[in-house]
Design a protein around this motif. Structure first.
Motif, PDB file in Angstrom:
ATOM      1  N   THR A  65       0.871  -1.224  -0.028  1.00  0.00           N
ATOM      2  CA  THR A  65       0.063   0.010  -0.059  1.00  0.00           C
ATOM      3  C   THR A  65       0.987   1.159  -0.016  1.00  0.00           C
ATOM      4  N   SER A  67       1.914   5.286  -1.586  1.00  0.00           N
ATOM      5  CA  SER A  67       1.946   5.937  -2.953  1.00  0.00           C
ATOM      6  C   SER A  67       2.954   5.349  -3.568  1.00  0.00           C
ATOM      7  N   ARG A  69       3.034   1.987  -3.656  1.00  0.00           N
ATOM      8  CA  ARG A  69       2.585   0.557  -3.434  1.00  0.00           C
ATOM      9  C   ARG A  69       2.942  -0.429  -4.934  1.00  0.00           C
ATOM     10  N   LYS A  82      -3.164  -2.445  -2.627  1.00  0.00           N
ATOM     11  CA  LYS A  82      -4.326  -1.750  -2.178  1.00  0.00           C
ATOM     12  C   LYS A  82      -3.828  -0.157  -1.683  1.00  0.00           C
ATOM     13  N   ASN A  83      -5.153   0.515  -2.193  1.00  0.00           N
ATOM     14  CA  ASN A  83      -4.877   2.040  -1.560  1.00  0.00           C
ATOM     15  C   ASN A  83      -4.756   2.195  -0.009  1.00  0.00           C
ATOM     16  N   GLU A  84      -4.567   3.194   0.429  1.00  0.00           N
ATOM     17  CA  GLU A  84      -4.224   3.560   1.699  1.00  0.00           C
ATOM     18  C   GLU A  84      -5.352   3.518   2.717  1.00  0.00           C
TER      19      GLU A  84
END
Ligand code: ADP
Length: 314
Positions: A65, A67, A69, A82-84
């Protein structure tokens, strides 16, 4: 041989890695500065994470995860990137299944996540205003000649916090300089700074939203007890800083990877980068596929393209 899961969170300021066991407990964690190269920080963190432990462990899957990732996923063959928001939300729920609000402040952005019945249903993110971030606190601490880790203890000594504009980093800084010139004490300026950051955060991210308890505060800035206290003062109730506050994103990524690999019947794409730590590089180029001329980012290992992204056309 112990089964474990790898989570990596590559942020703009710090890179976090965790090793999690099958029961989702963290066995080991590493927190290091991302510096100028996310690739180098992933390799360094990876080496540190496995030093002394590696032989008895079997990595069953990996998630990333932050920026960076996609970079970390390309390097490790991660099963999920996955997004934060999702990663932080999942980790918060694993700490407290009743959590309703997550406040997250990192180096260059801040977020609020609203959760119900263990699932994220709304969020807000601020990536444009520097005033609500850890980097702003770092800069102000260094201007006052103190380590950022001491802001909390110093702000606690304040008896008369000064009023500082919280809407914009430029105004906040000029207010602070002004107060210094008026002879205000550092602790009162720092307490005012914490109040201003929290006021700005709540105005930017939570206007019109109800912050419901239990509230969890995570991300690197959760180490700052001055900010925690300022939140509690503004909200009027206690908030909780989880034990693993600094690696919650990486932990969430590991939990999500575990779920995905189990759904896939145990199949993982994870690749042990310690067997191949050299000759990683990133290149950017312009895509000629369509009129958008997007910038493409390419991760290479020994000259071989491992992943490429950034284009809007196929
Ligand atoms: P990223 O956004 O890269 O994920 P973090 O969530 O790790 O970064 O947040 C980094 C910020 O956390 C730093 O800019 C700093 O302000 C703050 N921070 C980190 N460690 C401490 C500490 N020990 N005490 C106070 N603040 C800290």
């Amino acid at each position: 041989m112990m089964n474990c899961w790898l989570g990596i969170d590559v942020g703009s300021v710090s890179t976090k890695l965790v090793l999690m066991d099958d029961e989702q407990s963290i066995i080991k964690k590493v927190y290091l500065k991302t510096g100028s190269s996310p690739m180098k920080s992933v390799l360094k963190g990876y080496e540190e994470l496995f030093s002394g432990t590696k032989k008895e462990l079997r990595i069953c899957g990996a998630g990333t995860t932050g920026s960076g990732r996609r970079i970390a996923a390309a390097m490790t063959g991660a099963d999920v990137a996955k997004n934060e928001i999702t990663a932080h939300g999942v980790a918060a729920v694993s700490v407290d299944k009743n959590v309703r609000t997550v406040l997250e402040i990192g180096g260059q952005d801040s977020k609020i996540i609203f959760i119900k019945d263990g699932a994220v249903y709304d969020f807000n993110m601020n990536t444009v205003c520097a005033a609500g971030t850890g980097s702003f606190l770092d800069r102000q601490a260094s201007r006052l000649g103190i380590p950022v880790s001491e802001i909390g203890a110093l702000a606690e000594k304040s008896t008369n916090p000064v009023k500082i504009a919280g809407k914009c980093a430029v105004f906040a800084e000029s207010d602070m300089i002004h107060r210094q010139q008026e002879g205000c004490k550092s602790e009162d300026i720092l307490a005012g700074l914490c109040d201003a950051l929290v006021r700005g955060y709540l105005n930017n991210l939570a206007t019109g939203k109800k912050i419901i308890e239990p509230v969890m505060f995570q991300g690197g800035v959760a180490a700052n007890t001055g900010i925690k206290r300022a939140f509690e003062k503004a909200l009027g109730f206690p908030i909780k800083v989880p034990e693993q506050y600094d690696v919650m994103g990486a932990w969430g990524a590991a939990i999500i990877a575990q779920k995905k690999v189990k759904q896939n019947g145990g199949a993982s794409c994870f690749v042990d980068i310690s067997s191949n730590p050299d000759n990683w590089e990133m290149k950017s180029s312009m895509c000629n596929g369509c009129a958008n001329c997007c910038t493409l980012v390419c991760v290479l290992n020994n000259g071989k393209t491992m992943a490429k992204w950034g284009g809007r056309c196929s």
